[in-house]
Design a protein around this motif. Structure first.
Motif, mmCIF file in Angstrom:
data_model
loop_
_atom_site.group_PDB
_atom_site.id
_atom_site.type_symbol
_atom_site.label_atom_id
_atom_site.label_comp_id
_atom_site.label_asym_id
_atom_site.label_seq_id
_atom_site.Cartn_x
_atom_site.Cartn_y
_atom_site.Cartn_z
ATOM 1 N N SER A 170 0.835 -1.215 0.000
ATOM 2 C CA SER A 170 0.000 0.000 0.000
ATOM 3 C C SER A 170 0.860 1.251 0.000
ATOM 4 N N TYR A 171 1.942 1.227 -0.760
ATOM 5 C CA TYR A 171 2.842 2.375 -0.802
ATOM 6 C C TYR A 171 2.144 3.599 -1.365
ATOM 7 N N THR A 172 1.279 3.402 -2.359
ATOM 8 C CA THR A 172 0.431 4.470 -2.880
ATOM 9 C C THR A 172 -1.026 4.025 -2.792
ATOM 10 N N MET B 189 -2.733 0.215 -3.067
ATOM 11 C CA MET B 189 -3.595 -0.323 -2.022
ATOM 12 C C MET B 189 -4.921 -0.808 -2.595
ATOM 13 N N ALA B 190 -5.498 -0.021 -3.523
ATOM 14 C CA ALA B 190 -6.756 -0.435 -4.151
ATOM 15 C C ALA B 190 -6.567 -1.716 -4.955
ATOM 16 N N TYR B 191 -5.482 -1.796 -5.726
ATOM 17 C CA TYR B 191 -5.233 -2.981 -6.556
ATOM 18 C C TYR B 191 -5.020 -4.219 -5.693
ATOM 19 N N ASN B 192 -4.164 -4.116 -4.695
ATOM 20 C CA ASN B 192 -3.874 -5.283 -3.862
ATOM 21 C C ASN B 192 -5.059 -5.664 -2.984
ATOM 22 N N GLY C 179 -11.245 -7.764 -1.751
ATOM 23 C CA GLY C 179 -12.402 -7.915 -2.608
ATOM 24 C C GLY C 179 -12.772 -6.632 -3.318
ATOM 25 N N ASP C 180 -13.800 -6.735 -4.163
ATOM 26 C CA ASP C 180 -14.217 -5.597 -4.981
ATOM 27 C C ASP C 180 -14.780 -4.452 -4.145
ATOM 28 N N GLY C 181 -15.507 -4.778 -3.084
ATOM 29 C CA GLY C 181 -16.148 -3.736 -2.283
ATOM 30 C C GLY C 181 -15.162 -2.788 -1.630
ATOM 31 N N SER D 11 -13.294 -0.780 -4.257
ATOM 32 C CA SER D 11 -14.117 0.282 -4.837
ATOM 33 C C SER D 11 -14.206 1.476 -3.898
ATOM 34 N N ALA D 12 -14.309 1.220 -2.597
ATOM 35 C CA ALA D 12 -14.363 2.315 -1.633
ATOM 36 C C ALA D 12 -13.070 3.127 -1.650
ATOM 37 N N ILE D 13 -11.931 2.434 -1.730
ATOM 38 C CA ILE D 13 -10.638 3.144 -1.816
ATOM 39 C C ILE D 13 -10.593 4.008 -3.074
ATOM 40 N N SER D 14 -11.038 3.455 -4.187
ATOM 41 C CA SER D 14 -11.014 4.194 -5.446
ATOM 42 C C SER D 14 -11.910 5.420 -5.392
ATOM 43 N N ILE D 15 -13.075 5.308 -4.789
ATOM 44 C CA ILE D 15 -13.998 6.439 -4.719
ATOM 45 C C ILE D 15 -13.431 7.544 -3.834
ATOM 46 N N VAL D 16 -12.844 7.170 -2.698
ATOM 47 C CA VAL D 16 -12.230 8.179 -1.833
ATOM 48 C C VAL D 16 -11.072 8.860 -2.558
#
Length: 319
Positions: free
Chosen positions: A269-271, A275-278, A288-290, A293-298
């Motif tokens: 989770s260096y960036t 973190m979203a990908y891993n 998981g996807d949920g 997705s929350a990380i990506s939206i933030v």
């Protein structure tokens, strides 16, 4: 005269009807041309965003009791994924890194792109097409491939750059904890400077030649024409380039992901994008996807806030 007026009055409803038919035909033609783009926009951009927002309120759990082993089931968890993101120290540490990265990488890249564009737009440079293609060429190289090339150039024992510094008695560690952000910034600057240069060059070539000629007739030097006419008139292009760069740096992924394969101390989770990908791949818990997705939206909200803040400040300063 009265007979002619009656004729005009008799013909006007027909002419208005024909005009309405023509307008409807033009509207249908316009929508027909727009339809392919609208369809692709829905399929590639809008629908995935809606799916990601819906997914951010869910989480996948495995059945089978304490030891798992059952099928994955998707359940609604409300704002639990977003709570996990905003309370994660790893996420905010990643945000801090990309903000530091943005603070020094974007200005250097934008200034380099503007300088190259001004050189190509001047009378000093011949064969502009060759230089323009050469500066843009790094952008055409896939990001992962470019990151692998630079990782080779940074690796001690393989890198001619490291050997060159060692020959003059300077030991350089491009993978150091305090140097690796600079190493990634160099990779990104090399890749995207030519792309931003084209944005500036297009804006410079749109400036009427008469302005520069009039300034020279009035006795302005080349430096004065550049600083008083050209640079102020590419302010809109600079705003676009900076906004795209801010959004891009928040999504920094290729460079740290490739470097992380050899520098395991960077973690998963260096960036925020790592973190979203891993998280999506399940190597970070909860996965998981949920949660991904929350990380990506933030991340998207933070990028939007930064872009709006910069646009607001730039508009205030320019007034």
């Amino acid at each position: 005269m009265t007979k002619q007026l009656k004729t005009v009055e008799h013909k006007s409803p027909t002419a208005a009807k024909r005009q309405r038919i023509q307008e409807r035909h033009e509207a249908r033609t316009g929508w027909a041309f727009l339809a392919p783009f609208a369809l692709m926009f829905l399929l590639i951009f809008f629908i995935p965003i809606i799916i990601a927002i819906f997914s951010s309120f869910t989480r996948q759990d495995s059945g089978g009791g304490l030891y798992g082993g059952g099928e994955l089931t998707t359940k609604f968890v409300g704002l639990e994924n977003f709570k996990m993101v905003v309370t994660s120290s790893a996420f905010w540490s990643g945000i801090g890194r990309v903000l530091v990265y943005t603070a020094f990488q974007v200005p250097i890249m934008i200034l380099a792109a503007l300088t190259l564009a001004l050189l190509l737009d001047s009378f000093l440079t011949k064969h502009v097409t060759i230089y323009r293609l050469g500066y843009f060429l790094p952008f055409a190289i896939p990001g992962v491939v470019a990151a692998m090339i630079w990782m080779y150039l940074y690796t001690p024992g393989l890198s001619p750059i490291v050997k060159g510094f060692a020959a003059i008695g300077v030991n350089v560690d491009f993978f150091g904890r305090y140097a690796i952000l600079g190493s990634m910034a160099n990779m990104t600057t090399w890749t995207y400077t030519g792309y931003n240069m084209l944005i500036f060059l297009a804006a410079l070539q749109a400036i009427p030649v008469e302005l520069s000629e009039a300034a020279r007739i009035d006795g302005a030097s080349g430096w004065q024409v550049t600083t008083r006419i050209k640079i102020p008139m590419v302010r809109g292009a600079a705003l676009l380039a900076v906004l795209l760069s801010i959004v891009g740096t928040i999504q920094l992924f290729n460079e740290p992901q490739v470097l992380g394969t050899s520098q395991t101390w960077m973690g998963k989770s260096y960036t925020p994008m790592m973190m979203a990908y891993n998280t999506m791949m399940g190597t970070i818990t909860p996965g998981g996807d949920g949660p991904a997705s929350a990380i990506s939206i933030v991340m998207a909200l933070i990028a939007g806030i930064l872009a709006i803040a910069y646009a607001f400040i730039e508009r205030k300063v320019s007034k």
